[in-house]
Design a protein around this motif. Structure first.
Motif, short mmCIF file in Angstrom:
data_model
loop_
_atom_site.label_atom_id
_atom_site.label_comp_id
_atom_site.label_asym_id
_atom_site.label_seq_id
_atom_site.Cartn_x
_atom_site.Cartn_y
_atom_site.Cartn_z
N ASP A 128 34.50 -18.76 55.23
CA ASP A 128 33.79 -17.47 55.22
C ASP A 128 32.55 -17.47 56.13
N SER A 255 29.04 -10.22 45.51
CA SER A 255 29.44 -11.10 46.61
C SER A 255 28.21 -11.78 47.19
N ARG A 307 39.53 -9.10 60.40
CA ARG A 307 40.88 -8.89 59.85
C ARG A 307 41.95 -9.42 60.80
N ASN A 312 37.88 -13.08 56.13
CA ASN A 312 37.69 -12.34 54.88
C ASN A 312 37.31 -10.90 55.21
N MET A 315 35.08 -8.89 52.66
CA MET A 315 33.66 -9.22 52.73
C MET A 315 33.03 -8.60 53.98
#
Length: 344
Positions: A128, A255, A307, A312, A315
């Motif tokens: 991430d 998050s 994407r 992610n 997020m």
């Protein structure tokens, strides 16, 4: 026996000097109010148009198809025309502000490295980190940053920041690919990245206008007036589409990584960029442009890139929403402080 002599206080000195404490407080409040009014003049119209986009989408006057088509129109036609018209009518020396451009590149690289270091320390899982770093440094220069600068300083800021915007847009694309590749252990061809940059409509609009500015070639009146019709639509439609695309339902405040990226974008990046700009001698409009461009929210393009590369994406969308909502508040406070200190 005489009474003891009382020492004069600061309050006594103010009164005997003919200035009452109440007057000092009022003067301070007026200065603060002037600074806040200036800052709201920059961010207020943008906030209202964004909010109108949210409302119109909620009332289904603006649909998802409208936002999609409008965003494509803005990115591929209206913003390139706006930049072309402004640059072509500006003296090349005003557009090619070499000091500002060099600073933008160096400041962005420093910010990028700082965000990579912070992400390696704070962000888990490691895959991430690229999405967080991209969200923290990659600003929405073409829509919100440009709108901030124009609201603050008018067409002179647009001319001064256009080449700055073009160079940083190219650099953002390169650094975004680098950080996503590193965190996702993927490799994208450098040639593909350069091809994407070369086909960016904003860069095409900027580069194609430079010969007109350099050789001082006047556009035909018909072309100029037609281009101005398109140019006037660019920022209002872009902001309406940005507001219409905000999905509060997709917002997840739990998050941690999205919050780290948002704080990085709204606080750390403007502080680093503006602090370095001040240290190297930028003042007035140039310092204002650096702050306003760096305090713009995360670029919408960060979502499709994350994407497409297998990052992610949820997020990335969360970061865009958080920074778009927070940018107006943070930018207002930052501009008020800079105005109060006399730096812009």
């Amino acid at each position: 026996m005489l009474p003891p002599v009382r020492a004069h206080t600061a309050r006594d000195r103010v009164i005997t000097g003919g200035v009452r404490p109440k007057d000092c407080i009022n003067a301070t409040m007026n200065v603060l109010l002037d600074s806040l009014t200036f800052a709201l003049g920059v961010t207020g119209p943008i906030m209202l148009v964004l909010f109108m986009g949210v409302l119109l989408a909620r009332w289904q006057i603006i649909t998802e198809a409208f936002v999609d088509a409008g965003s494509k129109l803005v990115f591929n036609v209206l913003l390139p025309v706006l930049l072309f018209i402004i640059i072509s009518r500006t003296l090349f020396a005003q557009t090619a502000n070499l000091a500002l451009i060099v600073f933008g590149v160096v400041g962005t690289l420093i910010t990028y490295v700082a965000m990579e270091l912070l992400a390696s320390w704070l962000v888990q899982p490691a895959r991430d980190r690229g999405v967080v770093v991209q969200g923290a440094f990659r600003a929405n220069l073409g829509v919100v940053g440009l709108a901030y600068a124009v609201n603050a300083y008018g067409d002179p800021a647009l001319a001064a920041s256009s080449l700055y915007l073009g160079v940083l847009t190219a650099l953002y694309n390169v650094l975004a690919v680098v950080t996503l590749n590193r965190s996702l252990n993927r490799h994208r061809s450098p040639l593909a990245t350069l091809r994407t940059i070369a086909r960016n409509p904003l860069i095409i609009g900027i580069v194609s206008a430079l010969p007109f500015a350099y050789f001082e070639i006047a556009l035909p009146a018909l072309v100029l007036q037609t281009g101005e019709y398109f140019a006037r639509m660019a920022l209002p439609l872009a902001l309406l589409c940005a507001g219409g695309s905000l999905s509060l339902a997709a917002l997840h405040l739990d998050s941690r990584n999205a919050l780290i990226a948002s704080v990085g974008k709204l606080v750390a990046t403007p502080l680093i960029m503006t602090g370095i700009a001040y240290a190297v001698g930028f003042r007035g409009m140039e310092l204002g442009i650096v702050f306003l461009m760096s305090s713009a929210p995360t670029a919408a393009a960060s979502y499709p890139m994350a994407r497409a590369m297998g990052g992610n994406a949820a997020m990335a969308a969360n970061i865009i929403v958080l920074t778009t909502l927070g940018s107006v508040v943070c930018t207002t406070i930052g501009m008020a402080l800079l105005k109060r200190m006399g730096f812009v």
